[in-house]
Scaffold this motif. Structure first.
Motif, PDB file in Angstrom:
ATOM      1  N   ASN A  41       1.614  -1.108  -0.058  1.00 43.99           N
ATOM      2  CA  ASN A  41      -0.303   0.621   0.046  1.00 43.99           C
ATOM      3  C   ASN A  41       0.884   1.235  -0.034  1.00 43.99           C
ATOM      4  OD1 ASN A  41      -0.351  -1.124   2.453  1.00 43.99           O
ATOM      5  ND2 ASN A  41       0.189   1.010   3.613  1.00 43.99           N
ATOM      6  N   GLU A  42       0.195   2.523  -0.174  1.00 48.00           N
ATOM      7  CA  GLU A  42       0.549   3.742  -0.448  1.00 48.00           C
ATOM      8  C   GLU A  42       1.384   4.363   0.872  1.00 48.00           C
ATOM      9  OE1 GLU A  42       0.584   8.325  -2.191  1.00 48.00           O
ATOM     10  OE2 GLU A  42      -1.053   6.541  -2.875  1.00 48.00           O
ATOM     11  N   ILE A  43       2.508   4.429   1.385  1.00 49.54           N
ATOM     12  CA  ILE A  43       3.364   5.399   2.665  1.00 49.54           C
ATOM     13  C   ILE A  43       2.120   6.547   2.836  1.00 49.54           C
ATOM     14  CG2 ILE A  43       4.559   5.669   3.992  1.00 49.54           C
ATOM     15  CD1 ILE A  43       6.537   4.276   2.532  1.00 49.54           C
ATOM     16  N   GLU A  44       1.269   6.438   3.344  1.00 48.31           N
ATOM     17  CA  GLU A  44       0.290   7.775   4.055  1.00 48.31           C
ATOM     18  C   GLU A  44       1.001   8.485   5.668  1.00 48.31           C
ATOM     19  OE1 GLU A  44      -4.193   6.319   3.443  1.00 48.31           O
ATOM     20  OE2 GLU A  44      -3.449   5.042   5.042  1.00 48.31           O
ATOM     21  N   ASP A  45       0.642   9.920   4.737  1.00 47.81           N
ATOM     22  CA  ASP A  45       0.913  11.001   5.395  1.00 47.81           C
ATOM     23  C   ASP A  45       0.146  11.042   6.909  1.00 47.81           C
ATOM     24  OD1 ASP A  45       1.527  12.890   7.231  1.00 47.81           O
ATOM     25  OD2 ASP A  45       1.046  14.784   6.151  1.00 47.81           O
ATOM     26  N   VAL A  46      -0.510  10.193   8.172  1.00 45.24           N
ATOM     27  CA  VAL A  46      -1.753   9.988   9.098  1.00 45.24           C
ATOM     28  C   VAL A  46      -1.096  11.226  10.306  1.00 45.24           C
ATOM     29  CG1 VAL A  46      -2.454   8.201  10.490  1.00 45.24           C
ATOM     30  CG2 VAL A  46      -1.732   8.135   8.563  1.00 45.24           C
ATOM     31  N   GLN A  47      -2.456  12.238  10.299  1.00 44.37           N
ATOM     32  CA  GLN A  47      -2.138  12.780  11.754  1.00 44.37           C
ATOM     33  C   GLN A  47      -2.935  12.209  13.132  1.00 44.37           C
ATOM     34  OE1 GLN A  47      -1.040  16.318  11.060  1.00 44.37           O
ATOM     35  NE2 GLN A  47      -0.170  14.879   9.380  1.00 44.37           N
ATOM     36  N   ARG A 104       5.149  21.434  23.831  1.00 44.19           N
ATOM     37  CA  ARG A 104       6.715  21.720  23.794  1.00 44.19           C
ATOM     38  C   ARG A 104       7.217  20.727  23.096  1.00 44.19           C
ATOM     39  NH1 ARG A 104       5.633  20.758  29.369  1.00 44.19           N
ATOM     40  NH2 ARG A 104       7.030  19.507  29.156  1.00 44.19           N
ATOM     41  N   GLY A 105       6.599  19.674  22.032  1.00 40.46           N
ATOM     42  CA  GLY A 105       7.447  18.364  21.830  1.00 40.46           C
ATOM     43  C   GLY A 105       8.837  17.176  22.865  1.00 40.46           C
ATOM     44  N   GLY A 140      -4.073  17.307  16.100  1.00 43.51           N
ATOM     45  CA  GLY A 140      -2.868  17.746  15.059  1.00 43.51           C
ATOM     46  C   GLY A 140      -1.370  18.150  15.764  1.00 43.51           C
ATOM     47  N   LEU A 141      -1.326  17.096  16.926  1.00 44.05           N
ATOM     48  CA  LEU A 141       0.087  17.728  17.575  1.00 44.05           C
ATOM     49  C   LEU A 141       0.716  16.037  17.981  1.00 44.05           C
ATOM     50  CD1 LEU A 141      -1.117  19.240  20.907  1.00 44.05           C
ATOM     51  CD2 LEU A 141       0.015  20.092  17.999  1.00 44.05           C
ATOM     52  N   ARG A 142       0.201  15.017  16.941  1.00 39.16           N
ATOM     53  CA  ARG A 142       1.149  13.582  16.626  1.00 39.16           C
ATOM     54  C   ARG A 142       2.534  13.802  16.438  1.00 39.16           C
ATOM     55  NH1 ARG A 142       2.368   9.752  13.698  1.00 39.16           N
ATOM     56  NH2 ARG A 142       2.351  10.692  11.805  1.00 39.16           N
ATOM     57  N   LYS A 143       3.318  14.408  15.594  1.00 41.03           N
ATOM     58  CA  LYS A 143       4.057  14.968  15.591  1.00 41.03           C
ATOM     59  C   LYS A 143       5.744  15.530  16.208  1.00 41.03           C
ATOM     60  CE  LYS A 143       3.220  13.677  10.671  1.00 41.03           C
ATOM     61  NZ  LYS A 143       2.705  14.386   8.813  1.00 41.03           N
ATOM     62  N   VAL A 159       7.818  10.297  20.968  1.00 38.59           N
ATOM     63  CA  VAL A 159       7.668   8.595  20.180  1.00 38.59           C
ATOM     64  C   VAL A 159       6.305   8.633  19.624  1.00 38.59           C
ATOM     65  CG1 VAL A 159       6.715   6.582  20.714  1.00 38.59           C
ATOM     66  CG2 VAL A 159       7.912   7.882  22.788  1.00 38.59           C
ATOM     67  N   CYS A 160       5.228   9.048  19.620  1.00 35.48           N
ATOM     68  CA  CYS A 160       4.379   9.283  18.297  1.00 35.48           C
ATOM     69  C   CYS A 160       4.694   9.850  17.604  1.00 35.48           C
ATOM     70  CB  CYS A 160       2.884  10.095  19.187  1.00 35.48           C
ATOM     71  SG  CYS A 160       2.056   9.386  20.307  1.00 35.48           S
ATOM     72  N   GLY A 161       5.560  11.107  17.671  1.00 35.14           N
ATOM     73  CA  GLY A 161       6.223  11.376  16.202  1.00 35.14           C
ATOM     74  C   GLY A 161       6.766  10.586  15.612  1.00 35.14           C
ATOM     75  N   LYS A 162       7.287  10.007  16.197  1.00 35.53           N
ATOM     76  CA  LYS A 162       8.608   8.404  15.330  1.00 35.53           C
ATOM     77  C   LYS A 162       8.353   7.425  14.838  1.00 35.53           C
ATOM     78  CE  LYS A 162      12.595  11.438  17.839  1.00 35.53           C
ATOM     79  NZ  LYS A 162      13.566  10.595  18.712  1.00 35.53           N
ATOM     80  N   CYS A 163       6.832   6.810  15.123  1.00 33.87           N
ATOM     81  CA  CYS A 163       6.813   5.825  14.371  1.00 33.87           C
ATOM     82  C   CYS A 163       5.753   5.662  13.503  1.00 33.87           C
ATOM     83  CB  CYS A 163       5.191   5.787  15.699  1.00 33.87           C
ATOM     84  SG  CYS A 163       4.001   5.029  15.569  1.00 33.87           S
ATOM     85  N   SER A 164       5.855   4.756  12.228  1.00 39.76           N
ATOM     86  CA  SER A 164       5.778   4.926  11.443  1.00 39.76           C
ATOM     87  C   SER A 164       4.836   3.395  11.416  1.00 39.76           C
ATOM     88  CB  SER A 164       6.809   3.999   9.881  1.00 39.76           C
ATOM     89  OG  SER A 164       7.860   5.485   9.930  1.00 39.76           O
TER      90      SER A 164
END
Length: 356
Positions: free
Chosen positions: A240-246, A354-355, A303-306, A310-315
């Motif tokens: 499947n295509e890699i998606e940009d998921v929020q 704060r990231g 919209g803050l997942r990234k 941890v969550c921001g680096k999850c694929s």
């Protein structure tokens, strides 16, 4: 009646799913992961648990879940309003290293806490004898991950010396006693090679109910699978295509119990960066609806997942064909926005801002 190989070649993740936007917030999780053992008999290059020094650096407990703590977990699950869809006796390690696994399955089955009880294993310890114990205890499904088609491949990717004929025979014997328990076998193309898909199906196709060759996925945060396997990942789990998921959907329908009874918000939390409590302090039901879990959910909907460390680096959400709930984000956000401020953790929300 046993299916022929063409009928068996199916991905393990079901296509028909509940639309989360219509049902959240859930009173009861659909899936609870319980880790019978955070240790493993393999040292796989593509898995954090395989790197003993890396795991040691995190301070993560490496060992088996005790039967006493497991009883408490099942009692906690029984407190939910509804029955689980799936109780998944697997997370970080090899479940069969815990000799109490058949007893754990039986306890959950007799308590009727879930419609399906399943597990995932590397298959090395499977045979007809353990199979009879697992099946009679009430196991409904088992996912077997095959990490090589010969001794050389197993050593390259798992650093385990595998007697291949014995390994295959063990899985064959297990399948012969599996009865109504669904046996799912999968491997990854990067391990066996694109030219060996048919060989994989020939070797294991008669010993399962479903079988599939997946693509390797970089699902682990802070763990570079491409570098460790010396590969380049350009497509998703099933091509499947890699998606940009929020928004991570798993936060809304699943939760994980680690082998030390600590609770992680997500099943890919190998480093415990998403720890949201412990069953030694409180109940699973309280944690499921508690401020830390609710705050993770709200932050993702905002919209803050990234932003999260941890969550921001999850694929997992971008590569693994998970339920993409981004289209329902506004609807879900409205459902969570009506909850009082006391339902959320200021510290968790500030961490996203704060990231951290």
């Amino acid at each position: 009646m046993r299916l022929d190989i063409e009928q068996k070649i199916q991905p393990r993740i079901e296509a028909a799913r509940t639309a989360l936007g219509e049902v959240v917030p859930l009173r009861t999780p659909y899936v609870v992961f319980i880790d019978p053992s955070s240790a493993c008999n393999f040292k796989c290059t593509f898995c954090p648990t395989g790197d003993r020094e890396l795991i040691k650096s995190t301070g993560r407990y490496q060992g088996n879940l005790s039967l006493g703590e497991y009883h408490k977990i099942i009692s906690d699950i029984a407190e939910f309003d509804d029955q689980l869809k799936v109780l998944r006796l697997y997370k970080d390690g090899e479940p069969l290293l815990n000799k109490n696994l058949p007893t754990m399955i039986q306890i959950a089955s007799e308590a009727k806490v879930a419609k399906i009880i399943d597990t995932t294993t590397n298959g090395y310890l499977l045979n007809g004898e353990i199979g009879e114990k697992l099946i009679s205890a009430g196991l409904n499904r088992v996912n077997i991950s095959i990490d090589g088609l010969d001794e050389e491949q197993f050593w390259k990717f798992t650093k385990a010396k595998v007697d291949m004929p014995k390994f295959v025979q063990g899985i064959k014997d297990f399948y012969s006693v599996s009865g109504e328990c669904q046996v799912v076998i999968k491997t990854t193309s990067e391990i066996i090679g694109k030219e060996s898909h048919d060989r994989f199906y020939d070797l294991f196709g008669d010993h399962c109910d479903k079988i599939f060759v997946e693509n390797t996925s970089p699902c682990w945060p802070d763990f570079d699978v491409e570098e460790r396997m010396n590969i380049k990942i350009t497509t998703g789990l099933y091509g499947n295509e890699i998606e940009d998921v929020q928004v991570c959907p798993y936060l809304f329908y699943s939760i994980s119990v680690n082998s030390d009874s600590s609770i992680s918000a997500c099943f890919v939390d190998w480093s415990r960066g998403l720890r949201v409590g412990s069953l030694r302090d409180t109940s699973l039901k309280e944690i499921w609806t508690g401020p830390e879990m609710q705050s993770h959910r709200l932050a993702h909907l905002q919209g803050l997942r990234k932003n999260h460390g941890v969550c921001g680096k999850c694929s997992q959400v971008t590569h693994c064909k998970a339920d993409n709930v981004d289209a329902d984000r506004d609807k879900m956000l409205a459902a969570f926005s009506v909850l009082p401020d006391t339902f959320f953790s200021k510290a968790v929300l500030e961490g996203y801002s704060r990231g951290h």
